[in-house]
Write a protein that holds these residues in place. Sequence first.
Motif, mmCIF file in Angstrom:
data_model
loop_
_atom_site.group_PDB
_atom_site.id
_atom_site.type_symbol
_atom_site.label_atom_id
_atom_site.label_comp_id
_atom_site.label_asym_id
_atom_site.label_seq_id
_atom_site.Cartn_x
_atom_site.Cartn_y
_atom_site.Cartn_z
ATOM 1 N N ALA A 157 -78.386 2.062 -29.843
ATOM 2 C CA ALA A 157 -78.496 3.537 -29.171
ATOM 3 C C ALA A 157 -79.027 4.556 -30.912
ATOM 4 O O ALA A 157 -79.074 5.568 -30.187
ATOM 5 N N GLY A 158 -78.041 4.375 -31.214
ATOM 6 C CA GLY A 158 -78.238 5.163 -32.822
ATOM 7 C C GLY A 158 -79.543 5.462 -33.653
ATOM 8 O O GLY A 158 -80.157 6.486 -33.306
ATOM 9 N N ALA A 159 -79.978 4.430 -33.488
ATOM 10 C CA ALA A 159 -81.871 4.155 -33.376
ATOM 11 C C ALA A 159 -82.746 5.144 -32.367
ATOM 12 O O ALA A 159 -83.478 5.969 -32.909
ATOM 13 N N LEU A 160 -82.489 4.763 -31.377
ATOM 14 C CA LEU A 160 -82.448 5.709 -30.004
ATOM 15 C C LEU A 160 -82.245 7.638 -30.166
ATOM 16 O O LEU A 160 -82.969 8.272 -29.937
ATOM 17 N N VAL A 161 -81.338 7.655 -30.332
ATOM 18 C CA VAL A 161 -80.627 8.962 -30.932
ATOM 19 C C VAL A 161 -81.123 9.693 -32.083
ATOM 20 O O VAL A 161 -82.210 11.161 -31.503
ATOM 21 N N ASP A 162 -81.458 8.841 -33.224
ATOM 22 C CA ASP A 162 -82.715 9.290 -33.708
ATOM 23 C C ASP A 162 -84.088 9.754 -33.416
ATOM 24 O O ASP A 162 -84.366 11.479 -33.494
ATOM 25 N N ILE A 163 -84.608 8.802 -32.488
ATOM 26 C CA ILE A 163 -85.908 9.296 -32.268
ATOM 27 C C ILE A 163 -85.912 11.061 -30.733
ATOM 28 O O ILE A 163 -86.618 11.622 -31.350
ATOM 29 N N ALA A 164 -84.826 10.422 -30.149
ATOM 30 C CA ALA A 164 -85.118 11.778 -29.152
ATOM 31 C C ALA A 164 -84.900 12.944 -29.782
ATOM 32 O O ALA A 164 -84.719 14.050 -29.278
ATOM 33 N N GLU A 165 -83.602 13.287 -30.652
ATOM 34 C CA GLU A 165 -83.046 14.487 -31.539
ATOM 35 C C GLU A 165 -84.769 14.796 -32.807
ATOM 36 O O GLU A 165 -84.906 15.944 -32.150
ATOM 37 N N ARG A 166 -85.653 13.441 -32.975
ATOM 38 C CA ARG A 166 -86.601 14.461 -33.808
ATOM 39 C C ARG A 166 -87.902 14.744 -32.565
ATOM 40 O O ARG A 166 -88.560 15.439 -33.040
ATOM 41 N N THR A 167 -88.054 14.310 -31.352
ATOM 42 C CA THR A 167 -88.634 15.075 -30.731
ATOM 43 C C THR A 167 -88.079 15.708 -29.700
ATOM 44 O O THR A 167 -89.223 16.379 -29.160
ATOM 45 N N LEU A 202 -91.343 17.734 -21.238
ATOM 46 C CA LEU A 202 -91.965 16.313 -22.212
ATOM 47 C C LEU A 202 -92.978 16.486 -22.280
ATOM 48 O O LEU A 202 -93.478 15.701 -23.470
ATOM 49 N N ARG A 203 -94.061 17.311 -22.140
ATOM 50 C CA ARG A 203 -95.050 17.635 -23.068
ATOM 51 C C ARG A 203 -95.092 17.445 -23.672
ATOM 52 O O ARG A 203 -95.940 17.147 -25.248
ATOM 53 N N ALA A 204 -94.107 19.012 -24.698
ATOM 54 C CA ALA A 204 -94.103 19.022 -26.019
ATOM 55 C C ALA A 204 -93.607 17.643 -26.366
ATOM 56 O O ALA A 204 -94.022 17.791 -27.961
ATOM 57 N N ALA A 205 -92.179 16.970 -25.950
ATOM 58 C CA ALA A 205 -91.723 16.326 -26.503
ATOM 59 C C ALA A 205 -92.455 15.266 -26.695
ATOM 60 O O ALA A 205 -92.427 14.414 -27.869
ATOM 61 N N LEU A 206 -93.712 14.839 -26.307
ATOM 62 C CA LEU A 206 -94.695 13.610 -26.490
ATOM 63 C C LEU A 206 -95.261 14.494 -27.990
ATOM 64 O O LEU A 206 -95.971 13.457 -28.489
ATOM 65 N N ARG A 232 -94.315 16.460 -30.385
ATOM 66 C CA ARG A 232 -93.815 15.881 -31.129
ATOM 67 C C ARG A 232 -93.415 14.660 -31.471
ATOM 68 O O ARG A 232 -93.598 14.137 -33.121
ATOM 69 N N ALA A 233 -93.655 13.797 -30.761
ATOM 70 C CA ALA A 233 -93.462 12.313 -30.914
ATOM 71 C C ALA A 233 -94.662 12.121 -32.109
ATOM 72 O O ALA A 233 -94.764 11.225 -32.638
ATOM 73 N N ALA A 234 -95.624 12.311 -31.153
ATOM 74 C CA ALA A 234 -97.202 11.718 -31.586
ATOM 75 C C ALA A 234 -97.061 12.785 -32.925
ATOM 76 O O ALA A 234 -97.844 12.104 -34.249
ATOM 77 N N GLY A 235 -96.866 13.354 -33.944
ATOM 78 C CA GLY A 235 -96.695 14.014 -34.808
ATOM 79 C C GLY A 235 -95.443 13.986 -36.438
ATOM 80 O O GLY A 235 -95.509 14.029 -37.092
ATOM 81 N N LEU A 236 -94.748 12.940 -35.332
ATOM 82 C CA LEU A 236 -93.135 12.194 -36.309
ATOM 83 C C LEU A 236 -94.110 11.366 -37.087
ATOM 84 O O LEU A 236 -95.079 10.497 -36.986
ATOM 85 N N PRO A 237 -93.752 11.690 -39.034
ATOM 86 C CA PRO A 237 -94.215 10.197 -39.385
ATOM 87 C C PRO A 237 -94.029 9.009 -38.656
ATOM 88 O O PRO A 237 -93.437 8.478 -39.031
ATOM 89 N N ARG A 238 -94.668 8.417 -39.200
ATOM 90 C CA ARG A 238 -94.547 6.577 -39.226
ATOM 91 C C ARG A 238 -93.848 6.230 -39.859
ATOM 92 O O ARG A 238 -93.037 5.239 -39.187
ATOM 93 N N SER A 239 -93.115 7.019 -40.553
ATOM 94 C CA SER A 239 -92.129 6.185 -41.753
ATOM 95 C C SER A 239 -91.098 6.526 -40.504
ATOM 96 O O SER A 239 -90.016 5.864 -40.406
ATOM 97 N N ALA A 240 -90.540 7.827 -40.108
ATOM 98 C CA ALA A 240 -89.792 8.102 -39.056
ATOM 99 C C ALA A 240 -89.789 7.099 -37.986
ATOM 100 O O ALA A 240 -88.566 6.400 -37.542
ATOM 101 N N TRP A 241 -90.735 6.807 -37.664
ATOM 102 C CA TRP A 241 -90.258 5.456 -36.012
ATOM 103 C C TRP A 241 -90.320 4.331 -37.378
ATOM 104 O O TRP A 241 -89.569 2.922 -36.509
ATOM 105 N N GLY A 242 -91.039 3.704 -38.138
ATOM 106 C CA GLY A 242 -90.749 2.433 -38.882
ATOM 107 C C GLY A 242 -88.708 2.675 -38.951
ATOM 108 O O GLY A 242 -88.622 1.714 -39.370
ATOM 109 N N THR A 243 -88.686 3.803 -39.680
ATOM 110 C CA THR A 243 -86.812 3.590 -39.612
ATOM 111 C C THR A 243 -86.485 3.359 -38.343
ATOM 112 O O THR A 243 -85.697 2.336 -37.941
#
Lengths: 356, 662
Positions: free
Chosen positions: B462-472, B479-483, B485-496
């Motif tokens: 859940a912590g990993a999910l929260v991290d992504i939720a917080e960043r997006t 939803l549109r804006a969040a998506l 942001r999600a696309a704009g996240l560095p891939r390393s953040a997704w990797g983490t």
Amino acid sequence: MILWFILASMTAAAIFAVLWPLGRGPRARRGGSDLLVYKDQLREIDRDRAAGLIGDAEAEAARLEISRRLLAAAEAQPKGAGKAAVAASPQSLRRKRLAAILVLVILPLGPPSLYLALGSPDVPDQSAFARVNAPSGREPVAALVGQVEALLGRNPNDGRGWELIAPVYMRLGRFGDAVEARRKALELNGETAVRHADLGEALAAAADGIVTVEAKAQFERAVAIDAHEPKARYFLGLAASQDGNSKKAAAIWRSLLDGAPPGAPWVGFVRKALARLSASSPIATTPTAGESAKAGADGLAAATAKPGAATATNPRVSASTASAHPPDTPRTSVSTTPSTGSTSKAGAIIPRNPQQ
Amino acid sequence: MIPELGHYALMLALGLAVIQGLMPVVGTSSNDDVLIGMAAPAALAQFGFVAVAFVALAVSYVTSDFSVLNVYENSNSTMPFIYRLTAIWGNHEGSMLLWVSILTFFGALVAVFGVNLPAKLKANALAVQGWIAAAFELFILATSNPFLRIVNAPFEGRDLNPILQDPGLAFHPPLLYLGYVGFSIVFSFAIAALIEGRIDAAWARFVRPWVLVAWMCLTLGIAGGSYWAYYELGWGGFWFWDPVENASLMPWLAGTALLHSAVVMEKRSALKIWTILLAILVFSLSLIGTFLVRSGVLTSVHAFATDPRRGIFILTILVLFIGGALSLYAWRAPLLKQGGLFAPISREGALVLNNLFLTSACVTVFVGTLYPLALEALAGQKISVGPPFFNLTFVPLFIPLLLAMPFGPLLGWKRGDLVGAAQRLMAAEMLAAVAVAAAFALEHGGPVVAPFGVGLAIFVMAGALVDIAERTMILRLPLRAALRRAAGLPRSAWGTAFAHFGIGVTLFGIVAATAWGSERIVAIKPGNSVNIFHYQLTFDGMFDRSGPNYRDAVGHFTVRRSGGSLIGVMQPSRRTFPASNMAVTEAALMRRGISQIYLSLGDSNLSGAVPVRLYFKPDVIMIWWGAALMFFGGALSLSDRRLRVGAPKPAKRIRAALRAAG
């Protein structure tokens, strides 16, 4: 001849690969630098700031840190890097010449002398595929063995069949099966010195070339029937030498040679064994890597003749043969031999469940 | 002739390795661009010749050329193609050749793709790589030569160890070696930086992709080995704290620490000295692993052959490289400048904590693995250090690490807000509490700590999910804006996020399978049934089946739900290989969701009754899915644009990238 030609061209290619940059002369040094990384990091601060990953004050401080690093890196950048280097100085010319000489010494001398020491340029490739298609008309051995095995499966009391297949098993390295086949042959076809000696040989081969108590009993029986049975006498000598009794071994082998009929094919072989014995007292001579290939080869090509040598020279062979035993069968008399090391290690190959 | 070409190619590679090890060092010390320029071609040529050697051996194996001693000893013409190929590294000599092949492959990769590296760093790193390669090529030629020949080729080979005749052999060793050897590049970079005396934040950026690749492959390699042991060895365990396993776990732990400390070094130029030390240690641990496995100090499936000469040779390599590296480190490290400052509660602080726990865990494994060996060598006393030791030392170190893990990504750089992070993790904390309660309510038996283990796993996920939720800001923005942001996240953040999530998944599987699994060991007669969990297995009888080079004695079991409805059939077998006269057990696995029913036939057949081991392993598959997620996270991070910064690109693409970034 073709082989040598290819090896020579390979060497030439290797030399060319490393000498080529020497011939290109001075060029601009390619490659990246730290500057780009720091510039990107500055941009990254802004991204992190936008994502809320760093506070305003901290972002400012971090920007300062990175800028400082950027400046330091820019200063450290060697003057003129990136542009064409200055014309070759005499030192650089000397270095180049030295490098070329080094390459021309290492590559044309090193690998060829190594190869002369370790390589076997005369041994032809003998892939199983090529052998199957060889014009000799030989059928694939596996198929032949399969046929005989099927026959024997239907008629297990066919003594001739067992006698026929036993040497094939030996040659294939299936020593366990060879023991069974020779035991059957002995039972069904009646006792002779040769059959006892053959069984003993198979037993020894199955035990990594160690003449076990069981094998020794077979050889002794063979000699009791025919005191001149050469194979049994050879192995009795081997047993003595494995027990550390080189004198007795030498005596047995010498008398074997003395009584050899003219033109006996095994004379040279026994002589070699004798020579090894006198060369170094225990039989476990440690040969060089090159010899080990040949010794391994002899041991196999004639599993009939020299399993002991195979053990002494090639631990890998012995270890895997040993694993041919069902793990729980108690071994007979391994302790009588000087090369017990290889047998005790064999157990390690068989993976055991620690919890069982 | 083909094996001879391979043999000679290996010797040429040794010559080239020596040149590769000498010239660039002279070049960088005298600032001679021409000599520096020799590094890359030498590395490429060396890889080329090692590849020729490897292919030559592969051809000998595939065509069953028993005039090659190594092929004769480890192959058999009746083996299926895939095993004739994988048998190359199913033995000591061939696997060392694979080791060197991968080593030079990495060298070639640096030569080709290291265009964004400063020229001197690259040249020196390739030189160090050349020394390592030369040492191991010499080792192969001197003590473990796979190209020795037999004059009169035997008709048939001795067959590959049956345990190894498994698809696992195709993946496990190469992946593990990619991991081990991949860290050699990191080591080379560390030594190169020390030689040059310049270690800065950019170094960490340059090294990061290599650490990532090695770590990913090692993760998958270890997980693959664990799954292989699980289904092949026939007693349903997936980790045994076996010294050989520990030998691969130690570089993984240290490598994970390195992965994290390199981030701090890159971002804040801090932890430089520590990161360099870790880089040296990780490869040292890989070498120690190689020594432990290959020297015959340990006896296991992996110790193909034991020969004291090899052990001593590897030990010498070990002492030279580790000793040399550490001396260089001791000499150069004090010259390094301090980097950026940070508060204890910050992203940097969290990563330091991570390093502290990971290295401590690594030390406990090191002690648990080497202490018995040292004791045996010095005092002749044989002790065995098993799961109890590691449960008492390793596990308590990992629990705080995992508890702290979700906080790390939520803390800011330089100075973080722990309370804020805890608040943002509220959802994860509550979810974990619910999971603990649910586990207590649903499960009976099993250890009392198990529900807390599940809670911890859920917290990590859940912590990993929260991290992504917080960043997006997915819960705060439309939803549109969040998506966007999600696309704009560095891939390393997704990797983490993926990798951390994967840790949680693996933990969940380990806890569930060890705490709530059930086990039956019975001798069963045809027609009888045995029950486990909600399933009933009926033994219908044994039958024989023959494969290409083996015979199977197969047990036929019908699986039903306890209620009665039929689910399927399980067919475990005892497999005998006539060529080597050995038998192995082939367990039958039946997947039920993410759980497994595991059935293996016992060692000997009693009169009429067959001993079977039957396990129900709840959620066991999650262990390996977790590893796959970690690998995927690593791959995402690796694809991050920033790792290629400085790589020359066409001007158009740079402008496009700038536009995208701005």
